[in-house]
Design a protein around this motif. Structure first.
Motif, PDB file in Angstrom:
ATOM      1  N   SER A  87     -30.156 -52.604 104.111  1.00  0.00           N
ATOM      2  CA  SER A  87     -30.472 -53.949 103.163  1.00  0.00           C
ATOM      3  C   SER A  87     -29.229 -54.925 104.044  1.00  0.00           C
ATOM      4  O   SER A  87     -28.247 -54.520 104.777  1.00  0.00           O
ATOM      5  N   PRO A  88     -29.402 -56.244 103.711  1.00  0.00           N
ATOM      6  CA  PRO A  88     -28.211 -57.404 104.421  1.00  0.00           C
ATOM      7  C   PRO A  88     -26.989 -56.686 103.994  1.00  0.00           C
ATOM      8  O   PRO A  88     -26.213 -56.938 104.679  1.00  0.00           O
ATOM      9  N   GLU A  89     -26.713 -55.974 102.999  1.00  0.00           N
ATOM     10  CA  GLU A  89     -25.239 -55.744 102.777  1.00  0.00           C
ATOM     11  C   GLU A  89     -24.778 -54.795 103.586  1.00  0.00           C
ATOM     12  O   GLU A  89     -23.576 -54.423 103.751  1.00  0.00           O
ATOM     13  N   ASP A  90     -25.672 -54.148 104.463  1.00  0.00           N
ATOM     14  CA  ASP A  90     -25.160 -53.081 105.183  1.00  0.00           C
ATOM     15  C   ASP A  90     -24.757 -53.916 107.001  1.00  0.00           C
ATOM     16  O   ASP A  90     -24.198 -53.129 107.822  1.00  0.00           O
ATOM     17  N   THR A  91     -25.192 -55.008 106.718  1.00  0.00           N
ATOM     18  CA  THR A  91     -24.948 -55.902 108.010  1.00  0.00           C
ATOM     19  C   THR A  91     -23.243 -55.862 108.449  1.00  0.00           C
ATOM     20  O   THR A  91     -22.466 -56.148 107.483  1.00  0.00           O
ATOM     21  N   ALA A  92     -22.937 -55.274 109.561  1.00  0.00           N
ATOM     22  CA  ALA A  92     -21.491 -55.145 109.775  1.00  0.00           C
ATOM     23  C   ALA A  92     -21.298 -54.689 111.165  1.00  0.00           C
ATOM     24  O   ALA A  92     -22.336 -54.402 111.854  1.00  0.00           O
ATOM     25  N   VAL A  93     -20.075 -54.541 111.499  1.00  0.00           N
ATOM     26  CA  VAL A  93     -19.878 -53.994 112.769  1.00  0.00           C
ATOM     27  C   VAL A  93     -19.754 -52.736 112.406  1.00  0.00           C
ATOM     28  O   VAL A  93     -18.449 -52.542 111.723  1.00  0.00           O
ATOM     29  N   TYR A  94     -20.061 -51.535 113.174  1.00  0.00           N
ATOM     30  CA  TYR A  94     -19.881 -50.270 112.594  1.00  0.00           C
ATOM     31  C   TYR A  94     -19.127 -49.439 113.832  1.00  0.00           C
ATOM     32  O   TYR A  94     -19.237 -49.583 115.164  1.00  0.00           O
ATOM     33  N   TYR A  95     -18.035 -48.970 113.532  1.00  0.00           N
ATOM     34  CA  TYR A  95     -17.107 -48.351 114.338  1.00  0.00           C
ATOM     35  C   TYR A  95     -16.920 -46.628 114.029  1.00  0.00           C
ATOM     36  O   TYR A  95     -16.812 -46.270 113.023  1.00  0.00           O
ATOM     37  N   CYS A  96     -16.880 -46.071 115.437  1.00  0.00           N
ATOM     38  CA  CYS A  96     -16.619 -44.699 115.383  1.00  0.00           C
ATOM     39  C   CYS A  96     -15.142 -44.146 115.635  1.00  0.00           C
ATOM     40  O   CYS A  96     -14.593 -45.158 116.112  1.00  0.00           O
ATOM     41  N   ALA A  97     -14.476 -43.189 114.929  1.00  0.00           N
ATOM     42  CA  ALA A  97     -13.176 -42.989 114.696  1.00  0.00           C
ATOM     43  C   ALA A  97     -13.101 -41.440 114.905  1.00  0.00           C
ATOM     44  O   ALA A  97     -14.016 -40.631 114.508  1.00  0.00           O
ATOM     45  N   ALA A  98     -11.970 -40.904 115.481  1.00  0.00           N
ATOM     46  CA  ALA A  98     -11.716 -39.422 115.621  1.00  0.00           C
ATOM     47  C   ALA A  98     -10.296 -39.295 115.362  1.00  0.00           C
ATOM     48  O   ALA A  98      -9.384 -40.150 115.566  1.00  0.00           O
ATOM     49  N   ARG A  99      -9.957 -38.079 114.699  1.00  0.00           N
ATOM     50  CA  ARG A  99      -8.442 -37.787 114.564  1.00  0.00           C
ATOM     51  C   ARG A  99      -8.380 -36.269 115.374  1.00  0.00           C
ATOM     52  O   ARG A  99      -9.354 -35.641 115.520  1.00  0.00           O
ATOM     53  N   GLN A 116     -15.009 -49.449 120.268  1.00  0.00           N
ATOM     54  CA  GLN A 116     -15.192 -50.943 120.227  1.00  0.00           C
ATOM     55  C   GLN A 116     -15.985 -51.679 119.171  1.00  0.00           C
ATOM     56  O   GLN A 116     -15.996 -52.629 118.760  1.00  0.00           O
ATOM     57  N   GLY A 117     -16.797 -50.563 118.686  1.00  0.00           N
ATOM     58  CA  GLY A 117     -17.765 -51.175 117.448  1.00  0.00           C
ATOM     59  C   GLY A 117     -19.170 -51.468 118.217  1.00  0.00           C
ATOM     60  O   GLY A 117     -19.292 -51.968 119.164  1.00  0.00           O
ATOM     61  N   THR A 118     -20.191 -51.271 117.098  1.00  0.00           N
ATOM     62  CA  THR A 118     -21.885 -51.588 117.549  1.00  0.00           C
ATOM     63  C   THR A 118     -21.794 -52.546 116.341  1.00  0.00           C
ATOM     64  O   THR A 118     -21.892 -52.047 115.254  1.00  0.00           O
ATOM     65  N   ARG A 119     -22.770 -53.700 116.714  1.00  0.00           N
ATOM     66  CA  ARG A 119     -23.262 -54.438 115.691  1.00  0.00           C
ATOM     67  C   ARG A 119     -24.405 -54.220 115.066  1.00  0.00           C
ATOM     68  O   ARG A 119     -25.339 -53.981 115.727  1.00  0.00           O
ATOM     69  N   VAL A 120     -24.244 -54.103 113.742  1.00  0.00           N
ATOM     70  CA  VAL A 120     -25.802 -53.909 112.916  1.00  0.00           C
ATOM     71  C   VAL A 120     -25.962 -55.123 112.024  1.00  0.00           C
ATOM     72  O   VAL A 120     -25.143 -55.616 111.278  1.00  0.00           O
ATOM     73  N   THR A 121     -27.127 -55.705 112.343  1.00  0.00           N
ATOM     74  CA  THR A 121     -27.520 -56.932 111.623  1.00  0.00           C
ATOM     75  C   THR A 121     -28.873 -56.494 111.059  1.00  0.00           C
ATOM     76  O   THR A 121     -29.899 -56.210 111.508  1.00  0.00           O
ATOM     77  N   VAL A 122     -28.912 -56.621 109.351  1.00  0.00           N
ATOM     78  CA  VAL A 122     -30.325 -56.500 108.561  1.00  0.00           C
ATOM     79  C   VAL A 122     -30.567 -57.526 107.993  1.00  0.00           C
ATOM     80  O   VAL A 122     -29.901 -58.540 107.282  1.00  0.00           O
ATOM     81  N   SER A 123     -31.911 -58.156 108.420  1.00  0.00           N
ATOM     82  CA  SER A 123     -32.419 -59.485 108.018  1.00  0.00           C
ATOM     83  C   SER A 123     -33.218 -59.136 106.751  1.00  0.00           C
ATOM     84  O   SER A 123     -33.823 -58.129 106.608  1.00  0.00           O
ATOM     85  N   SER A 124     -33.227 -60.242 105.923  1.00  0.00           N
ATOM     86  CA  SER A 124     -33.926 -60.125 104.484  1.00  0.00           C
ATOM     87  C   SER A 124     -35.155 -60.804 104.666  1.00  0.00           C
ATOM     88  O   SER A 124     -35.570 -61.096 105.885  1.00  0.00           O
TER      89      SER A 124
END
Length: 124
Positions: A87-99, A116-124
């Motif tokens: 959904s459009p609410e999921d639009t964000a830059v998504y980051y991977c993290a490790a510990r 560094q992140g990858t951009r996800v854009t969900v259009s309505s």
């Protein structure tokens, strides 16, 4: 030097699916927990999902539970996030993290390494 690189972001319509991947180089994370976070426009970075070192335990944010699935292939040093019913609410830059710790946590401060992140854009 540790390097996490995310792949798979892009533009998708509401209701669609995407598969994000994160590869790790510089060292193996076969014994460390990993996670996905995201940051929407004008928002704070928020937890999405995490997985412990052997994949036996996962945790999800309430907003994505039942729609997103996190998995890992430790032999290949790959972390995957499958996202459905976007959904459009999921639009964000998504980051991977490790510990370094084997135990997954849902707080950003608990992770030692970030992509560094990858951009996800969900259009309505």
């Amino acid at each position: 030097q540790v390097r996490l690189v995310e792949f798979g972001g892009g533009l998708v319509q509401t209701g669609g699916s995407l598969r994000l991947s994160c590869t790790a180089s510089g060292r193996a994370f076969s014994t460390g927990a990993m996670a996905w976070f995201r940051q929407g426009p004008g928002e704070e970075r928020e937890f999405v999902a995490c997985i412990n070192w052997d994949g036996s335990r996962t945790e999800y944010a309430d907003s994505v539970r039942g729609r997103f699935t996190v998995s890992r292939d430790s032999a290949e040093n790959i972390l995957v996030l499958r996202m459905n019913s976007l959904s459009p609410e999921d639009t964000a830059v998504y980051y991977c993290a490790a510990r370094d710790s084997a135990v997954a946590v849902s707080v950003a401060g608990g992770y030692d390494y970030w992509g560094q992140g990858t951009r996800v854009t969900v259009s309505s």
